[in-house]
Design a protein around this motif. Structure first.
Motif, mmCIF file in Angstrom:
data_model
loop_
_atom_site.group_PDB
_atom_site.id
_atom_site.type_symbol
_atom_site.label_atom_id
_atom_site.label_comp_id
_atom_site.label_asym_id
_atom_site.label_seq_id
_atom_site.Cartn_x
_atom_site.Cartn_y
_atom_site.Cartn_z
ATOM 1 N N SER A 21 -5.604 0.769 5.664
ATOM 2 C CA SER A 21 -4.608 0.832 6.731
ATOM 3 C C SER A 21 -3.418 1.642 6.235
ATOM 4 N N ILE A 22 -2.727 2.238 7.169
ATOM 5 C CA ILE A 22 -1.575 3.080 6.846
ATOM 6 C C ILE A 22 -0.289 2.268 6.965
ATOM 7 N N GLN A 40 -2.721 0.811 2.323
ATOM 8 C CA GLN A 40 -2.906 -0.572 1.900
ATOM 9 C C GLN A 40 -4.357 -0.969 2.202
ATOM 10 N N PRO A 41 -5.227 -0.989 1.190
ATOM 11 C CA PRO A 41 -6.639 -1.311 1.438
ATOM 12 C C PRO A 41 -6.876 -2.805 1.616
ATOM 13 N N GLU A 76 -7.792 -4.186 -7.679
ATOM 14 C CA GLU A 76 -8.924 -5.059 -7.958
ATOM 15 C C GLU A 76 -8.712 -6.411 -7.301
ATOM 16 N N VAL A 77 -9.773 -6.968 -6.734
ATOM 17 C CA VAL A 77 -9.714 -8.310 -6.146
ATOM 18 C C VAL A 77 -10.916 -9.109 -6.622
ATOM 19 N N GLY A 114 -5.941 -5.935 -0.642
ATOM 20 C CA GLY A 114 -5.973 -5.288 -1.949
ATOM 21 C C GLY A 114 -4.747 -5.567 -2.795
ATOM 22 N N GLY A 115 -3.618 -5.848 -2.129
ATOM 23 C CA GLY A 115 -2.415 -6.206 -2.867
ATOM 24 C C GLY A 115 -1.759 -5.052 -3.603
#
Length: 209
Positions: free
Chosen positions: A67-68, A97-98, A141-142, A159-160
């Motif tokens: 997302s943007i 922001q993944p 990483e998640v 994704g943070g």
């Protein structure tokens, strides 16, 4: 005055196809119909594996939902109504922001191996994904251990991390594990280009100024 916005990404292919259409949300990533999926195919397409004794089957699917994120600035209103202030996107603040989405399905054979199966009970599921740069460095990483989950399920994990625009093609490596049964893995590429969004913002601003 600046405010942070989130826009949904429309991606048709792994390397290109950023849609200029913007969907805004004040706090969270807007739900979009488009995403990158492994394995490719329809919404129900999944990877699968059987345990060695052919009594248990694990299926999994992964989706990347980028997302943007951007900030807005206060600008003048349309021609003839310049005193009317409005919020316009600031292309200089674009960033990604993944969100990582995992799906699973667990089947157990009854009586006849692979022929008669059920999807019952509660299961321990582990999901894991790494977003890597072209140079193989970890960009995000998640990992989550999901205890006592139903035999079929789906979970979205933010994704943070903020990923800068136009920093090349990334690779997402993912895993879904049904503890004690097996692990399914996969990978897919993702292009971090923001050119289409930047162009859309500039055109939108030009039309209304």
């Amino acid at each position: 005055m600046k405010r942070t916005r989130i826009a949904a990404l429309a991606l048709a292919t792994a390397a290109t196809a950023l849609a200029p259409a913007i969907v805004r949300s004040a706090a969270t990533a807007a739900e979009g119909a488009a995403y990158l999926q492994d394995p490719g195919g329809d919404e129900k397409k999944m990877k699968s594996m059987w345990t060695k004794d052919e009594m248990h089957k694990v299926e999994a699917q992964f989706r990347l939902r980028p997302s943007i994120q951007y900030e807005t600035v206060t600008g003048p209103g349309p021609k003839g109504a310049e005193d009317y202030k409005r919020e316009i996107p600031d292309p200089k603040t674009l960033a990604w922001q993944p969100v990582f989405e995992f799906a699973w399905s667990v089947s157990d054979s009854t009586v006849v191996k692979k022929a008669l199966t059920t999807k019952d009970g509660r299961h321990p599921i582990v999901v894991h994904a790494v977003l890597r740069t072209h140079g193989r460095a970890k960009a995000a990483e998640v990992r989550q251990e999901l205890a006592d989950r139903p035999a079929t399920g789906r979970v979205k994990v933010p994704g943070g991390r903020r990923i800068a625009c136009d920093t090349g093609v990334y690779t997402v490596e993912w895993e879904v594990t049904r503890t004690g049964y097996g692990t399914l893995t996969g990978s897919l590429p993702w292009n971090s280009s923001c050119e289409e969004y930047r162009t859309a913002f500039s055109q939108d601003t030009g039309k209304q100024s």
